[in-house]
Design a protein around this motif. Structure first.
Motif, PDB file in Angstrom:
ATOM      1  N   THR B 388       0.844  -1.193   0.000  1.00 25.30           N
ATOM      2  CA  THR B 388       0.000   0.000   0.000  1.00 25.30           C
ATOM      3  C   THR B 388       0.881   1.245   0.000  1.00 25.30           C
ATOM      4  O   THR B 388       1.542   1.533   1.001  1.00 25.30           O
ATOM      5  N   PRO B 389       0.929   2.006  -1.113  1.00 21.71           N
ATOM      6  CA  PRO B 389       1.780   3.195  -1.165  1.00 21.71           C
ATOM      7  C   PRO B 389       1.283   4.277  -0.202  1.00 21.71           C
ATOM      8  O   PRO B 389       0.099   4.352   0.101  1.00 21.71           O
ATOM      9  N   SER B 398       6.602   2.922  -0.783  1.00 22.66           N
ATOM     10  CA  SER B 398       5.851   1.695  -0.529  1.00 22.66           C
ATOM     11  C   SER B 398       6.789   0.564  -0.108  1.00 22.66           C
ATOM     12  O   SER B 398       7.955   0.516  -0.503  1.00 22.66           O
TER      13      SER B 398
END
Lengths: 295, 488
Positions: B388-389, B398
């Motif tokens: 999940t960036p 990320s």
């Protein structure tokens, strides 16, 4: 094969125990013959001073046969173990200890053949038996090798060479003990001090180059596996200490004021260092050599 | 070493009488130098030094030694000392003061080793002329008393003339590969020896230690060692040991025995590049390092790594690499590793989880901390979920997945050849020295008034009992040869 190794090991323990008993009978019989001789009875003095009668002699022969039996049984045990594990039988404390006992026994028999001083057995064989009893208490299943030990050639040669050195040093120790317990003048029928001194020296002359080679092969292996030929790992350090003590002994023996008692004490110290290297480092010191497998 | 305790030879030639007319100062300096030389070449001093080094060695084996370099760095030293303080308690500082945690770098140890080295060089120098003399010009005339007091001696009255006797004695000795020398001054003095050159093997064995030490010093001075070269799977890193060298880790695997759980194998599959060109490809294992030129790569350790991606605001990828979590935080022993972010003034630190019970950083998460590269000030901190960036300081960061890193030990040791040479000389020297002792025998053939001669034979005997039988064998051979009728 593993089972066969176990049987041969038990046979070796029994032969050694029995051999010690017969060597003891031999010594007592020799001592009695010595008393009788001083009392005027006929007897013959052996080439190197030990008094022997016919009964003593046959006792000695039986003791020797038992000693050889023990050597052969232990050798068979090591060979079976090597076949079972697929590498030199030197990978954990149990295997080291059996090999160490073999080294002592073999060195003793070799020196007996050469110098005919069976009294040495009374010190050397109990040390070997103690090693075997110790090994008996730590027997375990065959474990595969951890990555650091996966070098069949060096594992076999490095430890085999060490065993020769340790075996020889045990004989030097036995000679030194007999040298030091003799009262001034009185000899209790023990070998002459010069003979014991000679045996101690010859043992170190064999052991010292082998110890040097052990250390060097260890350095070669360390260079291959750990990337440095010397890391002051406790085992390396302790071997070097042992080497220095025997080096000091070799010089002390030709020096006025150091030869004789002091040299014999150095042999005791050297053997103490050998045992220290063997037990303390393998069992208690954290280091690169913690392969005892006893955790 | 010196001859202090060697076996009894008859007294040598009386030393030349000193000139009495020396001036005081010169004489005193002379005496000091002589005393110093005597001290240095003394075997007694050598024995004491060896035992002293051995005693230090015992301390070094029993007391935990600090890893090299740690004690030179004040903060690392404080950390390390606090680790051992529970074990040594109030003694810790005192032990540190006496350098007991770095015995093999201590002043005392260096002084002792230097002293022993000087001593063994001095002994070798001291000894060489004497050996050279026994090889080239051995003493033939040892005086009649020697033949009565030597440890092994024998005398025979023979009916042969002295010259014939000499021929027979020579014949027997040479038959046993002895070198023989004779000198006739009314009485014939005969000397025979064997393995005379082997005497130098003792000197070689002693000097081999100097060779080993020289190798160690050269290695320490000009060698290169990095025992913490960490590289994550997929990454390529420059190797500082040699310009233009870089190493890529393709894959690391650690395998375990299924029944005991003991480690079975650690394998790092690597490719080595020199100036961008592939020069070697190898799977490094514990007993199987990669050697390239003088540089060697060894398997040392391994651990987990975090594959991180960093993009700037334009979407350009600044970082996409595995970060080895090769360190631990001092506060709570979390795995931690760092990476630089090119084009920015930031250094990223990735902090790993402690496991399932960890409330701050859970498994499958990494905490990323950004520090400024110049001042080391923390500017941002965030826990990232895998895949999940997130945005930190205008950068898109990320944590993609976990992977592994391998820890290699990289070394270049130019002294190692000397060490192996010295080791070879050491073993060869001692083996020869002990296996083939210098054997010497003297004979004296004196003519008798009524014809015939008296043949006296003597040997010093040796520490080797085997030489005793050798002497007896020689004497019985000579006796046998004397009894066979001489061919005319």
């Amino acid at each position: 094969m593993d089972k066969m190794a176990g049987y041969a090991f038990v046979a070796a323990m029994f032969s050694t125990g029995l051999a010690i008993f017969v060597y003891l009978l031999y010594a007592i019989s020799g001592l009695r013959a010595a008393r009788m001789q001083t009392a005027g009875a006929p007897g013959s003095t052996g080439a190197m001073g030990f008094v022997s009668g016919p009964r003593t002699a046959s006792m000695g022969r039986y003791a020797t046969i038992l000693g050889w039996l023990a050597v052969v049984a232990l050798l068979m045990s090591l060979v079976f173990r090597a076949i079972a594990t697929g590498h030199g039988p030197f990978a954990n404390m149990y295997e080291f200890s059996v090999a160490f006992a073999f080294g002592i026994l073999a060195a003793y028999m070799w020196f007996e053949r050469r110098y005919h001083q069976r009294i040495l057995a009374l010190v050397a064989l109990p040390v070997a038996l103690a090693m075997m009893l110790y090994a008996w208490t730590i027997q375990g299943p065959i474990e595969p090798l951890v990555p650091a030990l996966q070098n069949n050639l060096l594992l076999t040669v490095h430890v085999a060479v060490a065993i020769v050195a340790y075996g020889s040093f045990s004989i030097a120790f036995a000679a030194a003990v007999l040298y030091l317990i003799q009262p001034e003048g009185g000899r209790w029928g023990l070998p002459k001090p010069q003979v014991l001194d000679e045996i101690g020296y010859r043992a170190v002359v064999v052991g010292f180059p082998f110890l040097s080679l052990t250390i060097i092969l260890g350095a070669v292996w360390a260079d291959v596996a750990w990337g440095s030929y010397w890391s002051w790992d406790p085992k390396e350090t302790a071997s070097l200490v042992t080497w220095l003590i025997y080096g000091a002994y070799l010089h002390a023996r030709v020096m006025r004021g150091w030869r004789g008692n002091r040299a014999a004490w150095l042999l005791m110290l050297g053997f103490a260092a050998t045992l220290f290297t063997y037990f303390f480092i393998n069992l208690f010191a954290p280091g690169l050599h913690s392969y005892a497998g006893l955790s | 070493m010196t001859h202090e305790g060697s076996r009894p030879l008859p007294p040598a030639a009386v030393p030349a009488v000193r000139e009495a007319a020396r001036t005081g100062v010169v004489d005193r300096i002379d005496r000091v130098l002589e005393g110093l030389w005597h001290l240095l070449s003394s075997m007694r001093v050598a024995i004491v030094l060896m035992l002293a080094i051995a005693a230090l060695g015992v301390l070094g084996a029993v007391i935990i030694q600090a890893p090299s370099g740690v004690l030179n760095d004040p903060s690392a030293k404080a950390d390390w000392l606090s680790q051992v303080r529970p074990k040594y308690g109030g003694w810790t500082s005192i032990m540190d003061f006496f350098q007991l945690f770095q015995i093999f770098n201590s002043v005392l140890f260096r002084v002792l080793v230097a002293g022993l080295t000087i001593s063994l060089i001095a002994c070798s120098i001291h000894r060489t002329p004497g050996i050279w003399q026994t090889i080239t010009r051995p003493r033939l005339d040892v005086g009649p008393a020697f033949f009565e007091h030597a440890p092994q001696h024998e005398a025979v009255v023979v009916r042969h003339s002295p010259a014939e006797t000499l021929g027979i004695v020579n014949g027997v000795l040479q038959g046993r590969h002895y070198r023989t020398l004779a000198h006739d001054d009314g009485v014939i003095h005969v000397y025979g020896d064997r393995f005379r050159w082997v005497q130098f093997s003792g000197v070689v064995a002693h000097l081999s230690l100097v060779v080993i030490l020289a190798g160690a010093i050269i290695g320490a001075m000009f060698g290169y060692r990095d025992s913490g070269f960490t590289i994550a799977e997929g990454s390529t890193l420059p190797v500082a040991a040699e310009a233009g060298l870089s190493l890529q880790l393709i894959d690391f695997t650690d395998t375990y025995y299924t029944d005991s759980g003991m480690p079975q194998d650690y394998a790092s599959q690597v490719v080595l590049y020199k100036d961008g060109q592939e020069v070697a490809r190898h799977t490094i294992r514990v007993n199987d390092p990669l050697r390239y030129g003088d540089t060697t790569f060894y398997q040392a350790f391994f651990g987990s790594a975090a594959v991180m991606t960093v993009k700037d605001s334009t979407g350009k990828t600044l970082v996409s690499e595995g970060v080895p979590l090769a360190w631990t935080t001092t506060a709570d022993n979390r795995p931690i590793g760092s990476f630089t972010i090119p084009g920015t003034n930031y250094v990223g630190w990735v902090v790993g989880t402690l496991g399932a019970n960890d409330a701050t950083i859970q498994p499958g998460q990494m905490q990323l901390e950004l520090y400024t590269a110049d001042s080391g000030r923390e500017v941002a901190q965030q826990v990232l979920d895998q895949g999940t960036p997130a945005t930190m300081e205008g950068l898109t960061v990320s944590f993609d997945r976990e992977s592994q890193f391998t820890g290699l030990s990289v070394s270049r040791d130019p002294g190692v050849t000397l060490v192996w040479l010295g080791a070879f000389l050491l073993v060869a020297g001692f083996t020869l020295r002990f296996l083939l002792p210098h054997k010497r025998i003297w004979a004296r053939i004196s003519p008798r008034a009524n014809g015939g001669a008296v043949l006296a034979v003597a040997s010093l005997g040796s520490r080797d009992a085997a030489l005793g039988t050798e002497f007896q064998g020689l004497v019985s051979d000579i006796r046998g040869a004397l009894h066979t009728p001489a061919r005319s």
